[in-house]
Design an enzyme around this catalytic site. Structure first.
Site, mmCIF file in Angstrom:
data_model
loop_
_atom_site.group_PDB
_atom_site.id
_atom_site.type_symbol
_atom_site.label_atom_id
_atom_site.label_comp_id
_atom_site.label_asym_id
_atom_site.label_seq_id
_atom_site.Cartn_x
_atom_site.Cartn_y
_atom_site.Cartn_z
ATOM 1 N N TYR A 81 0.810 -1.219 0.000
ATOM 2 C CA TYR A 81 0.000 0.000 0.000
ATOM 3 C C TYR A 81 0.847 1.274 0.000
ATOM 4 O O TYR A 81 0.332 2.349 0.247
ATOM 5 C CB TYR A 81 -0.929 0.022 1.219
ATOM 6 C CG TYR A 81 -2.206 -0.771 1.021
ATOM 7 C CD1 TYR A 81 -2.303 -1.735 0.025
ATOM 8 C CD2 TYR A 81 -3.312 -0.555 1.808
ATOM 9 C CE1 TYR A 81 -3.463 -2.469 -0.156
ATOM 10 C CE2 TYR A 81 -4.482 -1.278 1.637
ATOM 11 C CZ TYR A 81 -4.544 -2.239 0.656
ATOM 12 O OH TYR A 81 -5.705 -2.950 0.488
ATOM 13 N N ASP B 25 -6.217 -5.391 5.550
ATOM 14 C CA ASP B 25 -7.340 -4.607 5.050
ATOM 15 C C ASP B 25 -8.489 -5.547 4.678
ATOM 16 O O ASP B 25 -9.643 -5.340 5.055
ATOM 17 C CB ASP B 25 -6.869 -3.812 3.820
ATOM 18 C CG ASP B 25 -7.852 -2.739 3.410
ATOM 19 O OD1 ASP B 25 -8.820 -2.497 4.161
ATOM 20 O OD2 ASP B 25 -7.669 -2.155 2.330
#
Ligand code: NAI
Length: 342
Positions: free
Chosen positions: A125, A236
């Protein structure tokens, strides 16, 4: 007299102000010791200060090191960068803590009590992505780089073990994909195993699981898990899966914790489809406020708040529409405040 604790309050966008009002009413009834400094961000920041994360908001959090935040709207595709991601970076909020506990029994899964600890700053990310053009196709190849560091792995793993032990948990499960991404997630598994041997063995159990098997096991038999700790992308995905086990995002609180600050929020977004209609379920933000009370050492108040939420939902049977009830935000809040004062 109780010492007041300075804290930043960001009402946020969409349903944010409605669920923040509900949460403040509950915290007032509880006699919570926070002294709020109200600030803006997200779409409200753009409207009022032409900045989705105005310097005054950052300064406030720098001073208080503690914030309760409503959801912030982020445009998809173009537009400004997510203020949530910028906050994580600005305060190095490396740990994302997402507990999931059954609050309304009788759903598909009962008696769920899990915690997902997600690394918040590294992995896939970090935004190192680009396209490579071949002939006349500018998007012929897409590339992304993931970065996990030994120091980052140590930070998050140490946080997960310490949190698990402090909260009386039995087991920490290390979730990885080291069979395929041998370096990128191998470093996470290797660091976990070393840290466990050196520091935590004998104090808590630890096991490891590959992320795809973990997803299947969470759906087949979630009760075998306790605390799960993993890298950014896997965390996530798994934390939303785990929220689904307890009735969806409306019930899911989250904390972003770093060495210098901690920001507490609901996991859901600004719900523009119901904003201003008085229908929003404030439970996720209320549970985030309970985590914030735990964080500042007021677990007595956190427990009272959680018990009052439980009684409002299950004894009084006052529930918002997303839980199949008929109460609006205001009626739910009134019932909760009555419980807290009773
Ligand atoms: P969302 O979570 O806002 O809404 C998804 C669905 O769940 C909608 O139908 C909404 O009405 C419902 N919902 C969400 N929270 C609810 C609540 N408390 N009570 C009752 N119903 C609820 O997700 P969406 O629509 O994808 O995102 C909207 C905006 O929120 C976007 O701009 C997004 O970037 C932002 N967002 C912000 C987050 C944050 O600040 N932490 C997290 C997720 C999204």
């Amino acid at each position: 007299m109780t010492t007041r604790i300075p804290a930043t309050l960001i009402p946020g966008d969409g349903i944010g102000p409605e669920i923040v009002d509900a949460t403040l009413a509950a915290l007032d009834a509880l006699g919570a010791p926070f002294e709020w400094d109200t600030q803006i961000a997200g779409l409200e920041g753009v409207k009022v200060a032409n900045d989705p994360l105005p310097p005054a908001t950052l300064d406030s959090i720098r001073r208080t090191r503690l914030a309760l935040k409503g959801p912030l709207e982020t445009p998809s595709g173009g537009g400004y960068r997510s203020s949530n991601v910028r906050l994580r970076e600005a305060f190095q909020l490396y740990a994302n803590l997402r507990p999931a506990r059954t609050l309304v029994p009788g759903g598909r899964f009962d008696n769920i009590d899990l915690v997902v600890v997600r690394e918040n700053l590294e992995g896939l990310y970090i935004g190192h992505e680009h396209y490579v053009q071949i002939d006349d196709d500018p998007h012929a190849v897409a590339m992304a780089t993931g970065i996990n560091t030994r120091a980052g792995c140590r930070h998050i793993l140490d946080f997960a073990f310490r949190h698990a032990i402090a909260t009386g948990r039995k087991k920490v499960t290390i979730v990885h994909k080291a069979n395929i991404m041998k370096a990128l997630t191998g470093i996470f598994k290797e660091t976990a195993e070393q840290m466990y041997e050196q520091t935590y063995k004998g104090r808590i159990a630890m096991d490891t699981v590959i992320v795809d098997a973990c997803a299947m096991k969470l759906v087949l038999d979630p009760w075998q898990f306790d605390v799960l700790v993993t890298t950014n992308l896997f965390g996530d995905i798994l934390s939303d899966l785990v929220a689904g086990l307890v009735g969806g995002l409306g019930m899911a609180p989250g904390a972003n914790i770093g060495a210098d600050a901690a920001i507490f929020e609901a996991v859901h977004g600004s719900a523009p489809d119901i904003a201003g209609l008085g229908k929003a379920n404030p439970t996720a933000l209320l549970l985030a406020a309970a985590m914030m009370l735990d964080h500042v050492g007021r677990s007595d108040l956190a427990t009272r708040l959680r018990q009052a939420i439980d009684a409002t939902l299950n004894v009084d049977q006052v529930r918002t529409g997303d839980l199949g009830g008929r109460a609006g935000t205001r009626a739910f809040t009134q019932a909760l405040v009555a419980r807290l004062q009773g």
